[in-house]
Motif scaffolding. Sequence first.
Motif, PDB file in Angstrom:
ATOM      1  N   LEU A 227      -6.025   3.910   3.988  1.00  0.00           N
ATOM      2  CA  LEU A 227      -5.672   2.504   4.180  1.00  0.00           C
ATOM      3  C   LEU A 227      -4.592   2.345   5.247  1.00  0.00           C
ATOM      4  O   LEU A 227      -4.668   1.450   6.090  1.00  0.00           O
TER       5      LEU A 227
ATOM      6  N   LEU B 208      -2.527   3.809  -6.353  1.00  0.00           N
ATOM      7  CA  LEU B 208      -3.480   4.356  -5.394  1.00  0.00           C
ATOM      8  C   LEU B 208      -3.357   5.876  -5.294  1.00  0.00           C
ATOM      9  O   LEU B 208      -2.247   6.403  -5.201  1.00  0.00           O
TER      10      LEU B 208
ATOM     11  N   VAL C  51       0.837  -1.199   0.000  1.00  0.00           N
ATOM     12  CA  VAL C  51       0.000   0.000   0.000  1.00  0.00           C
ATOM     13  C   VAL C  51       0.876   1.255   0.000  1.00  0.00           C
ATOM     14  O   VAL C  51       0.594   2.219  -0.708  1.00  0.00           O
TER      15      VAL C  51
ATOM     16  N   VAL D  63      -9.887  -2.020  -0.344  1.00  0.00           N
ATOM     17  CA  VAL D  63      -9.541  -0.772  -1.026  1.00  0.00           C
ATOM     18  C   VAL D  63     -10.805   0.049  -1.291  1.00  0.00           C
ATOM     19  O   VAL D  63     -10.801   1.270  -1.122  1.00  0.00           O
TER      20      VAL D  63
ATOM     21  N   ARG E 283      -4.571   5.977  -0.107  1.00  0.00           N
ATOM     22  CA  ARG E 283      -3.406   5.377   0.552  1.00  0.00           C
ATOM     23  C   ARG E 283      -3.367   5.786   2.029  1.00  0.00           C
ATOM     24  O   ARG E 283      -3.152   4.944   2.905  1.00  0.00           O
TER      25      ARG E 283
END
Length: 140
Positions: free
Chosen positions: A57, A49, A43, A96, A54
Motif C-alpha cells: 500500500l 494490516l 496505513v 486494501v 502495508r
Amino acid sequence: MLPVSPSIVLPESELVVRFLRADGPGGQHVNRTESAVELRFDVLHSPSLPEDVRARLLARRDRRLTDEGVLVIQARRFRDQGRNREDARERLVEIVRGALVAPKKRVATKPTRASKQRRLDGKQQRAKLKQNRSRSWSPE
C-alpha cells in the motif's frame, strides 16, 4: 469493524471520518448540509494490516496517500451523507484488497529470431522511404 478479507478486519477506531460541505447540485440545501465524507486511514501505523500488505500500500504511487502514510478518501458522489460514508468505506476496502495479492514476478525472455528480423526489416523499409524523400525534394 470493516471486513476486508477473512484474515484482515479494520476496526472502527482506526478510521477517522470527517464531514464537509459538498459542491455540486442540491440547491440551497447543499450550502447548509455537510454531506461529503473524508475518510482517513493510517496505513503506516495500523496494527491491523500485515507487513507485506502495508508495504504494498505504501509503495503505490497514489495521490490519496500523504507523506505521513495516511490514506485519504473523499466521497461526494451522493447527496446523502450515509451513502457517501458507505461509498468511502467500500473504496477503502477495494484499495486494501488490491494490495492483498502480490504482483507476479516478470520472467525475462529473449526476443525470437523472427521478431528481430521483423524489426530490422521495418527499419530498412523506413530508411528507404526517407532516402527516397531526400532525392525527390527540390527547393523550387
